[in-house]
Enzyme design. Structure first.
Site, PDB file in Angstrom:
ATOM      1  CG  ASN A  87      -1.687   1.270   1.405  1.00  0.00           C
ATOM      2  OD1 ASN A  87      -1.789   2.063   0.460  1.00  0.00           O
ATOM      3  ND2 ASN A  87      -2.263   1.486   2.579  1.00  0.00           N
ATOM      4  CD1 TRP A  88       3.483   1.030  -3.006  1.00  0.00           C
ATOM      5  CD2 TRP A  88       3.458   2.287  -4.861  1.00  0.00           C
ATOM      6  NE1 TRP A  88       4.170   0.351  -3.984  1.00  0.00           N
ATOM      7  CE2 TRP A  88       4.167   1.099  -5.131  1.00  0.00           C
ATOM      8  CE3 TRP A  88       3.301   3.223  -5.891  1.00  0.00           C
ATOM      9  CZ2 TRP A  88       4.734   0.830  -6.388  1.00  0.00           C
ATOM     10  CZ3 TRP A  88       3.860   2.961  -7.139  1.00  0.00           C
ATOM     11  CH2 TRP A  88       4.569   1.775  -7.379  1.00  0.00           C
ATOM     12  CE  LYS A  89       0.264   3.501   4.856  1.00  0.00           C
ATOM     13  NZ  LYS A  89      -0.057   3.677   6.252  1.00  0.00           N
ATOM     14  CG  HIS A 142      -5.956   1.927   5.061  1.00  0.00           C
ATOM     15  ND1 HIS A 142      -5.543   2.854   5.982  1.00  0.00           N
ATOM     16  CD2 HIS A 142      -4.903   1.088   4.872  1.00  0.00           C
ATOM     17  CE1 HIS A 142      -4.286   2.592   6.340  1.00  0.00           C
ATOM     18  NE2 HIS A 142      -3.883   1.518   5.678  1.00  0.00           N
ATOM     19  CD  GLU A 156      -3.174   5.596   6.656  1.00  0.00           C
ATOM     20  OE1 GLU A 156      -3.137   5.670   5.414  1.00  0.00           O
ATOM     21  OE2 GLU A 156      -2.236   5.116   7.334  1.00  0.00           O
ATOM     22  CD  GLU A 169      -3.698  -2.581   7.200  1.00  0.00           C
ATOM     23  OE1 GLU A 169      -2.636  -2.876   6.653  1.00  0.00           O
ATOM     24  OE2 GLU A 169      -4.246  -1.472   7.045  1.00  0.00           O
ATOM     25  N   GLY A 189       2.110   2.283  10.593  1.00  0.00           N
ATOM     26  CA  GLY A 189       3.029   3.409  10.409  1.00  0.00           C
ATOM     27  C   GLY A 189       3.710   3.848  11.695  1.00  0.00           C
ATOM     28  CB  SER A 227       4.935  -1.708  11.856  1.00  0.00           C
ATOM     29  OG  SER A 227       4.497  -0.368  12.032  1.00  0.00           O
ATOM     30  N   GLY A 265       2.667  -1.160   4.215  1.00  0.00           N
ATOM     31  CA  GLY A 265       2.775   0.251   3.869  1.00  0.00           C
ATOM     32  C   GLY A 265       4.220   0.643   3.650  1.00  0.00           C
ATOM     33  N   GLY A 266       4.841   1.202   4.679  1.00  0.00           N
ATOM     34  CA  GLY A 266       6.196   1.759   4.576  1.00  0.00           C
ATOM     35  C   GLY A 266       7.201   0.848   3.886  1.00  0.00           C
TER      36      GLY A 266
HETATM   37  C1  PEP Z   1      -0.953   0.146   5.851  1.00  0.00           C
HETATM   38  O1  PEP Z   1      -1.022   1.338   5.616  1.00  0.00           O
HETATM   39  O2  PEP Z   1      -1.822  -0.607   5.405  1.00  0.00           O
HETATM   40  C2  PEP Z   1       0.172  -0.338   6.656  1.00  0.00           C
HETATM   41  C3  PEP Z   1       0.134  -1.553   7.125  1.00  0.00           C
HETATM   42  O3  PEP Z   1       1.204   0.555   6.866  1.00  0.00           O
HETATM   43  P1  PEP Z   1       2.614   0.247   7.565  1.00  0.00           P
HETATM   44  O4  PEP Z   1       3.112  -1.060   7.018  1.00  0.00           O
HETATM   45  O5  PEP Z   1       3.479   1.397   7.192  1.00  0.00           O
HETATM   46  O6  PEP Z   1       2.355   0.151   9.034  1.00  0.00           O
END
Ligand code: PEP
Length: 248
Positions: free
Chosen positions: A10-12, A95, A97, A166, A172, A210, A231-232
């Site tokens: 997930n590049w966000k 999500h 967010e 999640e 994040g 994470s 994500g990251g």
């Molecule tokens: C996400 O945004 O779905 C996510 C899991 O982010 P991160 O891996 O950065 O925690």
């Protein structure tokens, strides 16, 4: 049961034409006969670019959201037909967010999942508790309520959906759920799916929060963790490739 794991990035709201090209080049050049399914969920303006770059690869294209509406006066929204035009296979739905910053309710998330499924796009439905909810002992209640909203979609079986657990406090933040904490919630979700369908074992239940190159193998070794939403770490080709190899 033997099903392929799914590793979805997930590049966000990250990327640029140059950065996307470098990232996908890095991922594709390092991919050696992957044992899992792979997707990248990219910002909508880059769907055309990424579709072209991924055309002959095993990496599938995903979106980060989809409108619940078919078309019309919904400024800023992206319809499922538009996603289909660019070969999108997956759409993240609900999500945290989106739930947090855009007020998406369980009903909206269900409408989006329904719209995606009706048009041949697999929704990756995210569920997860906040830190306050976890500390109040409400984790199970929250994730069950969020999953219940999408479990009986009109004319569609929940087995067509990908579910991502999640925990909001782990997204994040660098605070990953331990493999045991994640597995505990995945087992709850699996039991809820089993009560709803005989196909529950086929459903891919992803962990997100994470997940990184160092912790992926342990998380992915849990019996009810069928992949990751990342994500990251999906923005660094080497880390994303390490997670992919951990998902054999
Ligand atoms: C996400 O945004 O779905 C996510 C899991 O982010 P991160 O891996 O950065 O925690």
């Amino acid at each position: 049961m033997n099903k392929k794991k799914l590793i979805a990035g997930n590049w966000k709201m990250n990327g640029s034409l140059a950065a996307n090209q470098a990232l996908l080049k890095g991922i594709l050049s390092g991919l050696k006969d992957p044992a899992c399914a792979i997707a990248v969920c990219v910002p909508a303006p880059y769907l055309a670019q990424c579709q072209a770059l991924l055309a002959t690869s095993p990496v599938e294209l995903g979106a980060q959201d989809v409108s619940q509406h078919e078309l019309g006066a919904y400024t800023g929204e992206v319809s499922v037909a538009m996603l289909k035009d660019f070969g999108v296979r997956y759409a993240i739905v609900g999500h945290s967010e989106r739930r947090q910053y855009h007020g998406e309710t369980d009903a909206v998330v269900a409408a989006k999942a329904q719209r995606a499924l009706a048009n041949g796009i697999t929704p990756i439905v995210c569920v997860g508790e906040t830190l306050a909810e976890r500390e109040a002992g409400k984790t199970e209640e929250v994730v069950k309520r969020q999953l219940a909203a999408v479990i009986h979609l009109n004319g569609h079986c929940i087995s067509e959906v990908v579910v991502a657990y999640e925990p909001v406090w782990a997204i994040g933040t660098g605070k990953t759920a331990t493999p045991e904490q994640a597995q505990e919630v995945h087992a709850v979700l699996r039991a809820q799916l089993k009560a709803a369908t005989a196909q529950a074992d086929r459903i891919q239940l992803l962990y997100g929060g994470s997940m990184n190159a160092a912790n992926a193998a342990q998380l992915l070794a849990q019996p009810d963790i069928d992949g990751g939403l990342i994500g990251g770490a999906s923005l660094k080709s080497a880390d994303f490739l390490t997670i992919i190899s951990a998902a054999a």
